[in-house]
Structure formats: structure tokens, C-alpha cells
Write a protein that holds these residues in place. Structure first.
Motif, PDB file in Angstrom:
ATOM      1  N   ASP A 125       0.945  -1.406   0.098  1.00  0.00           N
ATOM      2  CA  ASP A 125      -0.183   0.322   0.070  1.00  0.00           C
ATOM      3  C   ASP A 125       0.275   1.464   0.088  1.00  0.00           C
ATOM      4  O   ASP A 125       2.418   1.558  -0.084  1.00  0.00           O
ATOM      5  CB  ASP A 125      -0.665  -0.123   1.366  1.00  0.00           C
ATOM      6  CG  ASP A 125      -2.351   0.845   1.139  1.00  0.00           C
ATOM      7  OD1 ASP A 125      -2.241   1.555   0.249  1.00  0.00           O
ATOM      8  OD2 ASP A 125      -2.856   0.690   1.858  1.00  0.00           O
ATOM      9  N   ARG A 150      -0.702   6.701  -6.730  1.00  0.00           N
ATOM     10  CA  ARG A 150      -1.726   7.257  -6.312  1.00  0.00           C
ATOM     11  C   ARG A 150      -1.831   8.683  -5.818  1.00  0.00           C
ATOM     12  O   ARG A 150      -2.890   9.218  -5.904  1.00  0.00           O
ATOM     13  CB  ARG A 150      -1.394   6.577  -4.703  1.00  0.00           C
ATOM     14  CG  ARG A 150      -2.512   6.854  -3.954  1.00  0.00           C
ATOM     15  CD  ARG A 150      -2.255   6.173  -2.777  1.00  0.00           C
ATOM     16  NE  ARG A 150      -4.177   5.648  -2.188  1.00  0.00           N
ATOM     17  CZ  ARG A 150      -4.345   4.496  -2.023  1.00  0.00           C
ATOM     18  NH1 ARG A 150      -3.918   3.908  -2.792  1.00  0.00           N
ATOM     19  NH2 ARG A 150      -4.691   4.176  -1.611  1.00  0.00           N
ATOM     20  N   ILE A 160      -8.125   0.000  -8.222  1.00  0.00           N
ATOM     21  CA  ILE A 160      -6.745   1.573  -7.888  1.00  0.00           C
ATOM     22  C   ILE A 160      -6.274   1.132  -9.454  1.00  0.00           C
ATOM     23  O   ILE A 160      -5.667   2.083  -9.768  1.00  0.00           O
ATOM     24  CB  ILE A 160      -6.134   1.039  -6.574  1.00  0.00           C
ATOM     25  CG1 ILE A 160      -6.703   1.823  -5.382  1.00  0.00           C
ATOM     26  CG2 ILE A 160      -5.049   1.997  -7.297  1.00  0.00           C
ATOM     27  CD1 ILE A 160      -7.270   3.171  -5.523  1.00  0.00           C
ATOM     28  N   LEU A 209      -3.453  10.652  -8.716  1.00  0.00           N
ATOM     29  CA  LEU A 209      -5.067  10.065  -9.263  1.00  0.00           C
ATOM     30  C   LEU A 209      -5.896  11.078  -7.843  1.00  0.00           C
ATOM     31  O   LEU A 209      -6.633  11.437  -8.320  1.00  0.00           O
ATOM     32  CB  LEU A 209      -5.409   8.602  -8.401  1.00  0.00           C
ATOM     33  CG  LEU A 209      -5.074   7.531  -9.577  1.00  0.00           C
ATOM     34  CD1 LEU A 209      -5.289   6.670  -8.301  1.00  0.00           C
ATOM     35  CD2 LEU A 209      -5.807   8.176 -10.445  1.00  0.00           C
ATOM     36  N   ASN A 219      -5.721   2.046   0.630  1.00  0.00           N
ATOM     37  CA  ASN A 219      -6.197   1.381   0.279  1.00  0.00           C
ATOM     38  C   ASN A 219      -7.008   0.320   1.524  1.00  0.00           C
ATOM     39  O   ASN A 219      -8.743   0.170   1.173  1.00  0.00           O
ATOM     40  CB  ASN A 219      -5.885   0.013  -0.411  1.00  0.00           C
ATOM     41  CG  ASN A 219      -4.656   0.586  -1.835  1.00  0.00           C
ATOM     42  OD1 ASN A 219      -4.996   1.849  -2.265  1.00  0.00           O
ATOM     43  ND2 ASN A 219      -4.210  -0.467  -2.327  1.00  0.00           N
ATOM     44  N   VAL A 237     -14.060   4.859  -5.185  1.00  0.00           N
ATOM     45  CA  VAL A 237     -12.879   4.327  -4.756  1.00  0.00           C
ATOM     46  C   VAL A 237     -11.777   6.247  -5.179  1.00  0.00           C
ATOM     47  O   VAL A 237     -10.584   5.965  -4.744  1.00  0.00           O
ATOM     48  CB  VAL A 237     -12.015   3.664  -5.663  1.00  0.00           C
ATOM     49  CG1 VAL A 237     -11.321   3.206  -5.439  1.00  0.00           C
ATOM     50  CG2 VAL A 237     -13.267   2.217  -4.967  1.00  0.00           C
ATOM     51  N   LEU A 238     -11.649   6.588  -6.313  1.00  0.00           N
ATOM     52  CA  LEU A 238     -11.112   7.814  -6.478  1.00  0.00           C
ATOM     53  C   LEU A 238     -11.247   8.692  -5.655  1.00  0.00           C
ATOM     54  O   LEU A 238     -10.358   9.435  -6.023  1.00  0.00           O
ATOM     55  CB  LEU A 238     -11.556   7.827  -8.429  1.00  0.00           C
ATOM     56  CG  LEU A 238     -10.865   9.320  -8.445  1.00  0.00           C
ATOM     57  CD1 LEU A 238      -9.021   9.341  -8.892  1.00  0.00           C
ATOM     58  CD2 LEU A 238     -11.225   9.812 -10.301  1.00  0.00           C
ATOM     59  N   VAL A 256      -9.226   7.970  -2.826  1.00  0.00           N
ATOM     60  CA  VAL A 256      -8.345   8.210  -2.710  1.00  0.00           C
ATOM     61  C   VAL A 256      -8.202   9.413  -2.595  1.00  0.00           C
ATOM     62  O   VAL A 256      -6.958  10.418  -2.327  1.00  0.00           O
ATOM     63  CB  VAL A 256      -7.778   7.763  -3.955  1.00  0.00           C
ATOM     64  CG1 VAL A 256      -6.679   8.350  -4.815  1.00  0.00           C
ATOM     65  CG2 VAL A 256      -7.973   6.168  -4.172  1.00  0.00           C
ATOM     66  N   GLU A 269     -15.329   2.265  -9.668  1.00  0.00           N
ATOM     67  CA  GLU A 269     -14.439   2.879  -9.307  1.00  0.00           C
ATOM     68  C   GLU A 269     -13.985   4.839  -8.970  1.00  0.00           C
ATOM     69  O   GLU A 269     -13.368   5.760  -8.810  1.00  0.00           O
ATOM     70  CB  GLU A 269     -13.969   3.312 -10.960  1.00  0.00           C
ATOM     71  CG  GLU A 269     -13.730   2.039 -11.481  1.00  0.00           C
ATOM     72  CD  GLU A 269     -13.319   1.464 -12.875  1.00  0.00           C
ATOM     73  OE1 GLU A 269     -13.066   0.656 -13.033  1.00  0.00           O
ATOM     74  OE2 GLU A 269     -13.950   2.768 -13.350  1.00  0.00           O
ATOM     75  N   LYS A 311      -7.430  -3.003  -4.505  1.00  0.00           N
ATOM     76  CA  LYS A 311      -6.246  -2.911  -5.308  1.00  0.00           C
ATOM     77  C   LYS A 311      -6.526  -2.755  -6.705  1.00  0.00           C
ATOM     78  O   LYS A 311      -6.288  -1.844  -7.636  1.00  0.00           O
ATOM     79  CB  LYS A 311      -4.765  -3.980  -5.138  1.00  0.00           C
ATOM     80  CG  LYS A 311      -4.706  -3.606  -3.729  1.00  0.00           C
ATOM     81  CD  LYS A 311      -3.821  -4.349  -3.367  1.00  0.00           C
ATOM     82  CE  LYS A 311      -2.934  -4.665  -1.543  1.00  0.00           C
ATOM     83  NZ  LYS A 311      -2.113  -5.595  -1.291  1.00  0.00           N
TER      84      LYS A 311
END
Length: 217
Positions: free
Chosen positions: A122, A202, A190, A205, A172, A162-163, A166, A159, A187
Motif C-alpha cells: 500500500d 496515487r 486502483i 489519482l 487501500n 474509490v477515486l 483516494v 471506480e 487494489k
């Protein structure tokens, strides 16, 4: 057992880090280095899983040492230790291959957790550091030469979720907990996000999430 190499030019700092790491049953300190050159030598000889790397050191600094270590041992995880006035070193350290950044006055629990996250693949970031990296990236972009990025239109709802997390600086494991997903699934998301958006890491992102206005719902 996670093998840790400590790199800092101040003996008192190294002693404190050693005491902290050795208080955890799953960590073992395999060596200490007072500068970048010593760090490179010890990393080749001691084969640490994680290197806690100070960035400001006389002689070879932490950025050059990170680059040298990863050139010979790319599976080593280097976590940069930074201070609040060290912004100029953050992006060069990221470019050199550091997998995460922790501030030196972070809590003992967060630092130990950061070492474990790094060893597990991670990217540990103190949230303040990630915000500074994102802010710096946004401010450094010239509007006439760099278009405002937009998210890939084919991103799935998951997604985008998740974005967004982040972009908030979550790891994670924290994303998995928030979205009730398995760590392997996160994962995979990502990796897919990096492929779809062209973001190589990361931090990029996170920058994309902030610039595109993608926030947790």
C-alpha cells in the motif's frame, strides 16, 4: 516479520524510531544509516522490506538514496519522513520512487501502521502531506499549457467512489473498510483507475479527483 532500515542524520531521531519499531512484535530494525550513502550500502547488504527515509541529510540526501536503492532493489518500499516545511522535497522524492510520505510528528500508531501498509504494497500518506502534494500539483499547472483533466468517461460508479476516497487521502485498507470491499478488490480498482486515467501513481489519482470535483457521497 517486517525488516526495517532507519535512515536519518540525527541519532536521537533514529533512536526514537528504533524504540518505536521494536515495540511492535511484527517489526524488526535491521540497521540504521546516518546519510544516503550509508543507506544505499546497508540496503544492499541487509535487504530491508521497508526503509524509513529522511529527506534532508548532508552529502547524499534521501531523494538520491531512494533512487539508488530502488534502482538495485525495486521491490524495496521506501517511506519518506518529512517535516511541515519540506514541500520542495516531496515531488522529487515521489519521482524517485518513494511509496509514501509520513510527517515526523505523526502519532506512533500511525507510523507503525504506515510501515505495515508499505510492506503490504500500500502507499501510506499522512493526510496533510497528501493534501499539500495535491495543492502543489494543482497550483503548479499553467492553465494555458496544461488542460484541466477530466475523469475517464468509462469509469464505473464503484471506480468513481474509490477515486473520491483516494482524493481524500485514504489508504487501500481504509477505502476497503469504507466501501465494504475486500482489499484485493480495492487494489484492482486502483490499478484499473491508473490504466484508464493514465495516472502513474496515487498522488496523481488524488490530484485528478480534486481537480475533477469527485468527492465522497
Amino acid at each position: 516479520m517486517i525488516r526495517v532500515l532507519l535512515v536519518d542524520d540525527l541519532q536521537l531521531v533514529r533512536a526514537g524510531l528504533r524504540m518505536l519499531c521494536e515495540s511492535a512484535a511484527d517489526l524488526i530494525v535491521v540497521g540504521e544509516a546516518e546519510d544516503g550513502r550509508a543507506a544505499v550500502r546497508l540496503a544492499d547488504r541487509l535487504l530491508p522490506d521497508v526503509v524509513l527515509m529522511d529527506l534532508r541529510m548532508p552529502g547524499m540526501d534521501g531523494i538520491a538514496a531512494t533512487e539508488r536503492i530502488l534502482a538495485s532493489r525495486p521491490t524495496t518500499r521506501v517511506v519518506a519522513l518529512t517535516t511541515f516545511d519540506d514541500d520542495d522535497h516531496l515531488y522529487p522524492a515521489l519521482a524517485a520512487g518513494a511509496c509514501g510520505f509520513l510527517v515526523k510528528d505523526t502519532s506512533p500508531g500511525e507510523l507503525l501502521d504506515g510501515v505495515r501498509k508499505a510492506a503490504a504494497g500500500d502507499s501510506p500518506f499522512s493526510q496533510d502531506v497528501l493534501r499539500r502534494l495535491v495543492t502543489h500539483a494543482i497550483r503548479s499547472r499553467h492553465p494555458s499549457t496544461t488542460p484541466r483533466p477530466t475523469p475517464e468517461p468509462k469509469l464505473t460508479t464503484r471506480e468513481r467512489e474509490v477515486l473520491a476516497l483516494v482524493g481524500e487521502g485514504l489508504s487501500n485498507a481504509e477505502v476497503a473498510d469504507r466501501l465494504h470491499l475486500g482489499l484485493t478488490t480495492v487494489k484492482t480498482h486502483i490499478a484499473n483507475l491508473m490504466t484508464k486515467t493514465g495516472c502513474p501513481n496515487r498522488v496523481r489519482l488524488a490530484v485528478l479527483a480534486v481537480q475533477s470535483g469527485i468527492t465522497p457521497t
